[in-house]
Design an enzyme around this catalytic site. Sequence first.
Site, short mmCIF file in Angstrom:
data_model
loop_
_atom_site.label_atom_id
_atom_site.label_comp_id
_atom_site.label_asym_id
_atom_site.label_seq_id
_atom_site.Cartn_x
_atom_site.Cartn_y
_atom_site.Cartn_z
CD GLN A 48 53.68 44.39 17.55
OE1 GLN A 48 53.41 43.51 18.35
NE2 GLN A 48 54.85 45.01 17.56
NE ARG A 53 61.18 50.07 16.84
CZ ARG A 53 60.24 49.14 16.64
NH1 ARG A 53 59.26 49.38 15.79
NH2 ARG A 53 60.29 47.98 17.27
CG ASP A 104 61.82 44.03 11.79
OD1 ASP A 104 60.98 43.12 11.90
OD2 ASP A 104 61.55 45.23 11.95
NE ARG A 128 53.96 47.57 13.88
CZ ARG A 128 53.57 46.73 12.94
NH1 ARG A 128 52.62 47.09 12.07
NH2 ARG A 128 54.10 45.56 12.79
N GLY A 129 56.75 48.53 11.93
CA GLY A 129 56.84 47.62 10.78
C GLY A 129 57.99 48.13 9.92
CG ASN A 132 59.69 38.94 11.87
OD1 ASN A 132 59.54 40.09 11.43
ND2 ASN A 132 58.67 38.15 12.12
O1 MRU Z 1 58.21 46.18 16.48
P1 MRU Z 1 57.49 46.23 15.15
O2 MRU Z 1 56.01 46.21 15.27
O3 MRU Z 1 58.01 47.35 14.27
O4 MRU Z 1 57.94 44.87 14.48
C1 MRU Z 1 57.40 44.52 13.25
C2 MRU Z 1 57.80 43.18 12.79
O5 MRU Z 1 58.57 42.48 13.41
C3 MRU Z 1 57.30 42.76 11.47
O6 MRU Z 1 57.14 41.38 11.44
C4 MRU Z 1 58.35 43.15 10.43
O7 MRU Z 1 58.69 44.50 10.55
C5 MRU Z 1 57.93 42.82 9.09
S1 MRU Z 1 57.02 44.17 8.41
C6 MRU Z 1 56.40 43.83 6.90
#
Ligand code: MRU
Length: 370
Positions: free
Chosen positions: A220, A115, A261, A81-82, A271
Amino acid sequence: MSRSPSQPPLSSPSLSSLAAPPLTSGSIQLDDPRLLSPLRWDAVHSELQLIDQLKLPHEEIWHTYGEHLGVAEAIRTMIVRGAPAIGIAAAYGVALGALRGAPLSDVIATLRATRPTAKNLFWALSRMQSAAEQARVDGRPLFEALLQEAQAIHRQDIEMCLRIGEFGAPLLPAGTVLTHCNAGGLATGGYGTAIGVIRSALSQGTMLRVFADETRPYLQGARLTAYEFVRLGVPVTLLTEGMAGFLMARGEIQSVIVGADRIAANGDVANKIGTYTLAVLAQTHGIPMYVAAPRSTLDLDLASGREIPIEERSPDEVLSIGSLRIAPRGASARHPAFDVTPATLVTAIITDVGVARPPYHDSLARLVRG
Ligand code: MRU
C-alpha cells in the site's frame, strides 16, 4: 538537520498543488477535485463506483456495483481498503441492497463478514441499521433514506479527516516524517488521516520531507501512498520496512505518523502489520509516534488491544507478489494483516475532536463525551 545527497528537498506549499487553495473543514463537496476519493456515487444509474486499488498506480480502473454482494466482494478482496473507506463502501452497499429488495439483515450480515479489524465497518453498518429503522418510523422510502445516510457518512468522513489535519498539523516537526501503509485519500472519503495531517502541515508551511514504507505484502505504501504524494506534487521517498531503524539511528527521521483500524479504550492501536515495529523503533530513538484517526475508529467498549480481532489473510498473499510467486513451493507463510501497538508507545492520538495524550483511558473518553 543534515541532508544526504540522495534525499529529496524539503517540501514547501509553493512547490506543490497543496497551495491552491488548501482544503479546510466546512461545507465540502464529495466531488471536490482536491480530494482523492476511492468511491463515487453514480446518481443516473444508481450505482457505486470504486477505483481498483489492486491495480493502482499503473492502471486507474473504476468498477461499477449495482448490488451489495459485489461491494462485499470488493471489500474482501481489497479493491477498496483502508478503514474509513471500507465503512463508506459498506454503507453504499446497504443502500444498494435496499434498492434490489434484499432483506436488510442479510445485507448487513454479508457486509459485516468481509473484514474483521476495522471498527469503521461496524460503525457505518450500525448507522445504516439505525437509518433504516428511522425510515420505517417516518414512512420514508427505504432506499432514499439509506442513500442519504451513506452520502452523509461519506461527507462526514471527509470533514472529520480535515479536522484531524487541522489538529495534527502543528504537531509535526520540520524534517522527515515517516508514514506506513496508506492512510490517505484512497483509504478514506478522499482526504486521509495520517496523510491528511501531512497535507495540512504542508499547507500551513511546515517544511517536510516524506518517507513511505513500502508495506508488504500488499505494498500500500509503494503503490498507493507514493501515488498520492506524486499526484499532490510532494516529493516522496520509498523505504522497505527494514530500513526505518537504520535511518532513525542516523537522525534522518523526525516523526512517524500512521492511521488506525481500531483503537481500544486504553489507547492500544490496531493498524497495518509493521506499525508496532515502527513504534518500538520510534521510542528507542526518541522520535514521536503519532496516530491519526476519526471517532469512527474508536472502540471504547474494548478495554485493551487484546480484544481487537486481528484479520489473518491468506499466506499466498505473502508467498507471492501479485501473480508472481517469490517463495519456493513447499515454503509456508504467516499473514496477520494488522498488529497492535501498545498505548505506551503512542505519543498522541489525533482525532477529529482533538488530540488525546496519555493516559488514554481518560483523554479518549473525554474527547468522545465532548
Ligand atoms: O489492509 P488495509 O489496506 O485495509 O489496511 C489499511 C491500514 O492499515 C490503514 O493504515 C488504516 O486503515 C488507516 S486508514 C486511514
